[in-house]
Design an enzyme around this catalytic site. Structure first.
Site, mmCIF file in Angstrom:
data_model
loop_
_atom_site.group_PDB
_atom_site.id
_atom_site.type_symbol
_atom_site.label_atom_id
_atom_site.label_comp_id
_atom_site.label_asym_id
_atom_site.label_seq_id
_atom_site.Cartn_x
_atom_site.Cartn_y
_atom_site.Cartn_z
ATOM 1 N N SER A 1 -10.430 -0.579 3.179
ATOM 2 C CA SER A 1 -9.686 -0.657 4.440
ATOM 3 C C SER A 1 -9.288 0.743 4.872
ATOM 4 C CB SER A 1 -8.408 -1.467 4.258
ATOM 5 O OG SER A 1 -8.695 -2.745 3.757
ATOM 6 N N ARG B 1 0.841 -1.217 0.000
ATOM 7 C CA ARG B 1 0.000 0.000 0.000
ATOM 8 C C ARG B 1 0.869 1.257 0.000
ATOM 9 N NH1 ARG B 1 -3.113 -3.704 -0.552
ATOM 10 N NH2 ARG B 1 -5.242 -3.848 0.245
ATOM 11 N N GLU C 1 -4.609 3.880 6.017
ATOM 12 C CA GLU C 1 -4.222 3.636 4.632
ATOM 13 C C GLU C 1 -4.806 4.784 3.789
ATOM 14 O OE1 GLU C 1 -6.603 1.252 1.696
ATOM 15 O OE2 GLU C 1 -5.245 -0.275 2.461
#
Ligand code: EPU
Length: 338
Positions: free
Chosen positions: A237, A162, A333
């Site tokens: 997420s 990520r 994130e």
């Protein structure tokens, strides 16, 4: 140029936050983007594309440029593989469906990820054992200050979990305008080892899956577990799964022998943040219109009219609870716009 004023961004971010853009301009070509960036009457610019990985916590007192660059073309083609060039404003999932239609393999595990293709490299989108970097060739990006176009190779992008150069050294400096991906035409490498995919294929009695079967399995898993942003605002997420050292992991495992984990190599261990949050009792909790999804604790949701600040408050509360209980820090994130 058709610059609009006081536009709600509710339909331009998947969290459905109704922040107001003071000025707003739709961008349909590279030339238009170049000209818009040169507009000195609007010194502050703010870029929005699919809006799938951001949390707006206030109104945007700037000229918001909505990147709507469209087009997919075949750049290179041989017997085995094809390199496609995709403009940044193309919806990611529609691209996946397009590639499946033509029998191109490589991105089937990334089905149903919200957002646009141009933002996919920023956080190196990933799911069910595949990351964008596995098919990525290069991307073109416009330097915001000089309006020059730069080509970033896979190495230049410094992809991680990520993560990429666009979240670090090059943060806020470029607008990705197109992405090149290398897909397979035959002899596809299928990634079906992820438990949930195996189970889904088995349930449907599929022994020799095609890329379309894998995509369908991923779609079924995601639909079952993750909220559809068209129905409930969310950004997938909210936190990254924390990656910890062997020493920290061993101490954690001693106290939590049943916790799921992934061994990353390099003496590093990834612990699912969804599990940590669930253990803290937050799964399915709702505070006004801000909440934690009942089926996946890693996903924060906007049930209607939550503000970005309310979502952020909830995120802080969760982060603190996880830190207090497990002594492990989880970080967002999602790109938080303050
Ligand atoms: N778990 C819980 N409770 C929860 C959620 C998860 O106990 O509420 C446990 C699960 O039982 C499982 C483990 O945590 O043992 C992992 O769960 P899952 O397979 O759902 O994956 P994840 O680690 O929570 C990551 C990605 C997702 C991606 C899935 C599948 C991150 C931050 N998230 O989630 O990506 O779809 O793996 O590959 O890495 C996204 O980035 O927006 C996203 C949805």
């Amino acid at each position: 140029m058709n610059i609009q004023e006081n536009i709600s961004l509710k339909n331009y971010n998947t969290f459905g936050i109704g922040a107001i853009a003071k000025f707003f301009l739709e961008i349909n070509s590279l030339l238009q983007l170049q000209k818009a960036l040169q507009l000195s009457a609007y010194p502050e610019k703010f870029i929005i594309s699919g809006g799938s990985n951001m949390l707006l916590t206030k109104d945007i007192d700037a000229l918001v440029l909505h990147i709507n660059l469209k087009g997919i073309s075949v750049f290179e083609d041989d017997d085995e593989t094809v390199v496609i060039k995709v403009m940044a404003g193309e919806n990611w999932h529609e691209l996946v469906l397009w590639s499946l239609e033509l029998g191109y393999g490589g991105i089937e595990n990334l089905s149903l990820i919200p957002g646009n293709t141009g933002t996919a490299p920023i956080q190196n989108i990933g799911a069910y054992g595949v990351e964008l970097k596995d098919v990525f060739v290069s991307c073109q990006a416009m330097h915001i200050k000089t309006q020059e176009l730069h080509e970033f190779t896979k190495e230049d992008c410094k992809f991680g979990y990520r993560d990429s150069i666009f979240k670090n050294d090059a943060k806020g400096e470029y607008i990705i305008t197109s992405v090149k991906l290398k897909l397979t035409k035959n002899g596809h490498t299928l990634n079906t080892f992820y438990g949930a995919i195996e189970e889904e294929l088995e349930q449907n009695n599929i022994i020799h899956p095609t890329i379309k079967d894998v995509s369908n399995a991923v779609i079924a898993i995601r639909k079952n577990k993750l909220p559809d942003p068209a129905e409930i605002g969310n950004s997938g997420s909210f936190f990254k799964n924390p990656v910890v050292s062997k020493k920290i992991f061993e101490a954690f495992q001693k106290k939590n022998p049943d916790a799921p984990y992934y061994e990353m190599g390099d003496k590093k261990f990834k612990i699912p943040a969804g599990w940590l949050i669930e253990q803290c009792g937050y799964k399915g909790k709702r505070f006004g219109d801000a909440g934690v999804h009942p089926k996946q604790a890693l996903v924060l949701v906007n049930y209607g009219n939550a503000t970005g600040e309310e979502i952020l408050d909830l995120a802080f509360t969760i982060k603190k609870a996880v830190l207090d209980k497990f002594k492990i820090s989880i970080v967002p994130e999602v790109n938080i716009i303050k």
